[in-house]
Scaffold this active site. Structure first.
Site, PDB file in Angstrom:
ATOM      1  N   SER A 148       0.819  -1.222   0.000  1.00  0.00           N
ATOM      2  CA  SER A 148       0.000   0.000   0.000  1.00  0.00           C
ATOM      3  C   SER A 148       0.853   1.272   0.000  1.00  0.00           C
ATOM      4  O   SER A 148       1.857   1.367   0.699  1.00  0.00           O
ATOM      5  CB  SER A 148      -0.899   0.007   1.239  1.00  0.00           C
ATOM      6  OG  SER A 148      -1.525   1.261   1.364  1.00  0.00           O
ATOM      7  N   ARG A 149       0.408   2.276  -0.763  1.00  0.00           N
ATOM      8  CA  ARG A 149       1.088   3.582  -0.781  1.00  0.00           C
ATOM      9  C   ARG A 149       0.531   4.503   0.304  1.00  0.00           C
ATOM     10  O   ARG A 149       1.024   5.620   0.502  1.00  0.00           O
ATOM     11  CB  ARG A 149       0.919   4.270  -2.159  1.00  0.00           C
ATOM     12  CG  ARG A 149       1.383   3.476  -3.366  1.00  0.00           C
ATOM     13  CD  ARG A 149       2.754   2.866  -3.212  1.00  0.00           C
ATOM     14  NE  ARG A 149       3.792   3.866  -2.968  1.00  0.00           N
ATOM     15  CZ  ARG A 149       4.984   3.609  -2.450  1.00  0.00           C
ATOM     16  NH1 ARG A 149       5.295   2.382  -2.096  1.00  0.00           N
ATOM     17  NH2 ARG A 149       5.861   4.570  -2.285  1.00  0.00           N
ATOM     18  N   SER A 150      -0.517   4.074   0.977  1.00  0.00           N
ATOM     19  CA  SER A 150      -1.194   4.966   1.924  1.00  0.00           C
ATOM     20  C   SER A 150      -0.299   5.442   3.077  1.00  0.00           C
ATOM     21  O   SER A 150      -0.388   6.601   3.467  1.00  0.00           O
ATOM     22  CB  SER A 150      -2.462   4.298   2.464  1.00  0.00           C
ATOM     23  OG  SER A 150      -3.386   4.125   1.418  1.00  0.00           O
TER      24      SER A 150
ATOM     25  N   THR B 246      -9.093  -2.109   2.197  1.00  0.00           N
ATOM     26  CA  THR B 246      -8.854  -2.435   0.796  1.00  0.00           C
ATOM     27  C   THR B 246      -9.205  -3.896   0.544  1.00  0.00           C
ATOM     28  O   THR B 246      -9.677  -4.605   1.442  1.00  0.00           O
ATOM     29  CB  THR B 246      -7.411  -2.058   0.377  1.00  0.00           C
ATOM     30  OG1 THR B 246      -7.302  -2.198  -1.041  1.00  0.00           O
ATOM     31  CG2 THR B 246      -6.367  -2.929   1.062  1.00  0.00           C
TER      32      THR B 246
ATOM     33  N   LYS C  64     -13.627  -4.884   1.704  1.00  0.00           N
ATOM     34  CA  LYS C  64     -14.518  -3.713   1.655  1.00  0.00           C
ATOM     35  C   LYS C  64     -15.975  -4.084   1.950  1.00  0.00           C
ATOM     36  O   LYS C  64     -16.710  -3.295   2.542  1.00  0.00           O
ATOM     37  CB  LYS C  64     -14.419  -3.031   0.284  1.00  0.00           C
ATOM     38  CG  LYS C  64     -13.059  -2.375   0.050  1.00  0.00           C
ATOM     39  CD  LYS C  64     -13.003  -1.681  -1.309  1.00  0.00           C
ATOM     40  CE  LYS C  64     -11.657  -1.016  -1.513  1.00  0.00           C
ATOM     41  NZ  LYS C  64     -11.601  -0.226  -2.751  1.00  0.00           N
TER      42      LYS C  64
ATOM     43  N   ASP D  66     -13.848   5.977  -3.066  1.00  0.00           N
ATOM     44  CA  ASP D  66     -13.154   5.799  -4.353  1.00  0.00           C
ATOM     45  C   ASP D  66     -13.795   6.647  -5.463  1.00  0.00           C
ATOM     46  O   ASP D  66     -13.095   7.303  -6.235  1.00  0.00           O
ATOM     47  CB  ASP D  66     -13.171   4.326  -4.767  1.00  0.00           C
ATOM     48  CG  ASP D  66     -12.248   3.483  -3.896  1.00  0.00           C
ATOM     49  OD1 ASP D  66     -11.218   4.009  -3.433  1.00  0.00           O
ATOM     50  OD2 ASP D  66     -12.556   2.296  -3.675  1.00  0.00           O
TER      51      ASP D  66
ATOM     52  N   GLY E  33     -15.893  -4.248 -12.527  1.00  0.00           N
ATOM     53  CA  GLY E  33     -15.455  -4.760 -11.228  1.00  0.00           C
ATOM     54  C   GLY E  33     -15.675  -3.710 -10.144  1.00  0.00           C
ATOM     55  O   GLY E  33     -16.373  -2.708 -10.360  1.00  0.00           O
ATOM     56  N   GLY E  34     -15.066  -3.937  -8.984  1.00  0.00           N
ATOM     57  CA  GLY E  34     -15.273  -3.049  -7.846  1.00  0.00           C
ATOM     58  C   GLY E  34     -14.935  -1.594  -8.155  1.00  0.00           C
ATOM     59  O   GLY E  34     -15.686  -0.676  -7.790  1.00  0.00           O
TER      60      GLY E  34
ATOM     61  N   TYR F 248      -2.493   3.434 -11.763  1.00  0.00           N
ATOM     62  CA  TYR F 248      -1.418   4.402 -11.516  1.00  0.00           C
ATOM     63  C   TYR F 248      -0.037   3.737 -11.499  1.00  0.00           C
ATOM     64  O   TYR F 248       0.967   4.400 -11.242  1.00  0.00           O
ATOM     65  CB  TYR F 248      -1.659   5.181 -10.213  1.00  0.00           C
ATOM     66  CG  TYR F 248      -1.758   4.322  -8.982  1.00  0.00           C
ATOM     67  CD1 TYR F 248      -2.992   3.854  -8.555  1.00  0.00           C
ATOM     68  CD2 TYR F 248      -0.620   3.977  -8.261  1.00  0.00           C
ATOM     69  CE1 TYR F 248      -3.104   3.061  -7.436  1.00  0.00           C
ATOM     70  CE2 TYR F 248      -0.717   3.181  -7.136  1.00  0.00           C
ATOM     71  CZ  TYR F 248      -1.958   2.729  -6.729  1.00  0.00           C
ATOM     72  OH  TYR F 248      -2.057   1.924  -5.615  1.00  0.00           O
TER      73      TYR F 248
HETATM   74  P1  ATR Z   1     -11.258  -4.166  -9.322  1.00  0.00           P
HETATM   75  O1  ATR Z   1     -11.850  -4.333  -7.961  1.00  0.00           O
HETATM   76  O2  ATR Z   1      -9.876  -3.568  -9.341  1.00  0.00           O
HETATM   77  O3  ATR Z   1     -12.182  -3.456 -10.255  1.00  0.00           O
HETATM   78  P2  ATR Z   1     -12.036  -6.723 -10.410  1.00  0.00           P
HETATM   79  O4  ATR Z   1     -13.303  -6.645  -9.637  1.00  0.00           O
HETATM   80  O5  ATR Z   1     -11.293  -8.007 -10.462  1.00  0.00           O
HETATM   81  O6  ATR Z   1     -10.997  -5.652  -9.867  1.00  0.00           O
HETATM   82  O7  ATR Z   1     -12.330  -6.212 -11.899  1.00  0.00           O
HETATM   83  C1  ATR Z   1     -11.361  -6.195 -12.899  1.00  0.00           C
HETATM   84  C2  ATR Z   1     -11.954  -5.575 -14.167  1.00  0.00           C
HETATM   85  O8  ATR Z   1     -10.973  -5.636 -15.218  1.00  0.00           O
HETATM   86  C3  ATR Z   1     -13.171  -6.330 -14.699  1.00  0.00           C
HETATM   87  O9  ATR Z   1     -14.010  -5.404 -15.349  1.00  0.00           O
HETATM   88  C4  ATR Z   1     -12.530  -7.312 -15.678  1.00  0.00           C
HETATM   89  O10 ATR Z   1     -13.417  -7.779 -16.683  1.00  0.00           O
HETATM   90  P3  ATR Z   1     -14.343  -9.074 -16.410  1.00  0.00           P
HETATM   91  O11 ATR Z   1     -15.507  -8.592 -15.607  1.00  0.00           O
HETATM   92  O12 ATR Z   1     -14.720  -9.549 -17.762  1.00  0.00           O
HETATM   93  O13 ATR Z   1     -13.477 -10.060 -15.656  1.00  0.00           O
HETATM   94  C5  ATR Z   1     -11.474  -6.434 -16.290  1.00  0.00           C
HETATM   95  N1  ATR Z   1     -10.386  -7.241 -16.873  1.00  0.00           N
HETATM   96  C6  ATR Z   1      -9.422  -7.893 -16.198  1.00  0.00           C
HETATM   97  N2  ATR Z   1      -8.599  -8.530 -17.061  1.00  0.00           N
HETATM   98  C7  ATR Z   1      -9.077  -8.279 -18.319  1.00  0.00           C
HETATM   99  C8  ATR Z   1      -8.673  -8.639 -19.642  1.00  0.00           C
HETATM  100  N3  ATR Z   1      -7.586  -9.412 -19.851  1.00  0.00           N
HETATM  101  N4  ATR Z   1      -9.402  -8.177 -20.679  1.00  0.00           N
HETATM  102  C9  ATR Z   1     -10.484  -7.411 -20.482  1.00  0.00           C
HETATM  103  N5  ATR Z   1     -10.922  -7.009 -19.253  1.00  0.00           N
HETATM  104  C10 ATR Z   1     -10.226  -7.439 -18.188  1.00  0.00           C
END
Ligand code: ATR
Length: 268
Positions: A15-17, A61, A65, A100, A128-129, A214
């Site tokens: 973590s960078r926090s 994190t 969460k 966020d 995703g999240g 980032y």
């Molecule tokens: P976070 O909490 O950081 O958002 P996550 O919930 O695992 O992490 O979500 C990752 C996101 O990146 C998702 O939208 C994922 O797409 P899927 O829902 O289809 O899994 C996307 N993602 C990750 N790897 C990918 C890849 N190789 N190509 C396209 N989308 C990708």
């Protein structure tokens, strides 16, 4: 007495926090310590249920969460999304929010004042999240949203939740032609992950391209946007601005995000 705050996660050592908060403690003369607090998944429920008496507040994190949200009175985005990344004590109870999305909006406002006045939709890539927080914050600000994701069903679900439209990945050129903002909220382009390869040609010249990644600061997406002469916003601003919410809750001061803080956050 030195106040103890920190970030709870698993793993959390990267973590960078601590660097971010350390810089703010020095600036504001606050006697506090910001720790990384590793909590294994099986122990998170107990951790938040019996929140340590000497912990003034915490960030949360991945992957905790959702668990944190079940043990606190939820405010703002946390109440809408059921996830929390910022926990504080108030009136003898734990309160929490999810900063966020707010961090993302503040970062955009700061890096690109006036972006919200550019006509067009906001295209969010990912479901995703991180994408949920970004899409929720944009929807709260009243922006029309288009969501695209590798897994289309998840894009449809998020679009329904925030009142936006889902687009197939193959239909992105169409969506981009009417976009004021494009946000990468996937993990593509992060660290050793494959880059996000997208033809930015359809974007209007007035569009802004933002990345929530980032590491690296200049993702291939942002580099391509720069080549096209588009305004770009990197992901570090979101990280720093989401942290301001916790600092303000714990110490009553809204700390500044500036170049010195950016350097402190990135220092090895
Ligand atoms: P976070 O909490 O950081 O958002 P996550 O919930 O695992 O992490 O979500 C990752 C996101 O990146 C998702 O939208 C994922 O797409 P899927 O829902 O289809 O899994 C996307 N993602 C990750 N790897 C990918 C890849 N190789 N190509 C396209 N989308 C990708």
């Amino acid at each position: 007495m030195t106040l103890r705050v920190g970030v709870v996660g698993w793993p959390v050592a990267h973590s960078r926090s601590p660097a971010i908060f350390g810089e703010w403690f020095a600036r504001h003369g606050i006697d506090a310590r910001y720790e990384t607090i590793p909590v294994p998944p099986g122990e998170a429920d107990a951790f938040f249920a019996t929140f340590p008496a000497d912990l003034h507040g915490c960030n949360v994190t991945i992957p905790h969460k959702g668990v944190a949200a079940r043990h606190a009175r939820l405010e703002g985005a946390a109440a809408r999304l059921g996830v929390a990344n910022t926990v504080w004590r108030e009136g003898g109870a734990l309160h929490a929010t999810s900063s966020d999305g707010e961090g993302f909006i503040r970062s955009l406002d700061e890096a690109r004042p006036g972006w919200a006045d550019v006509p067009g939709v906001a295209v969010v890539l990912g479901a995703g999240g991180a994408a949920v927080s970004v899409a929720d914050a944009l929807a709260e600000r009243g922006h029309a949203l288009v969501i695209a994701n590798r897994t289309t069903e998840k894009a449809e679900e998020l679009a329904r939740a925030v009142g936006g439209t889902a687009a197939l990945w193959d239909d992105l050129p169409d969506a981009l032609s009417g976009a004021a903002l494009l946000v990468n909220a996937t993990s593509l382009g992060m660290g050793n992950n494959p880059p996000l390869c997208l033809d930015l040609a359809p974007l209007p010249a007035s569009a802004t391209v933002a990345d929530i990644v980032y590491h690296p600061l200049e993702t291939p997406l942002l580099a391509a946007a720069r080549v096209r002469g588009l305004a770009v916003v990197d992901g570090l601003g979101m990280l720093l601005h989401q942290a301001t919410v916790g600092f303000e809750k714990w110490f009553g001061i809204r700390p500044a995000v500036d170049e010195t803080l950016r350097r402190a956050a990135l220092a090895p």
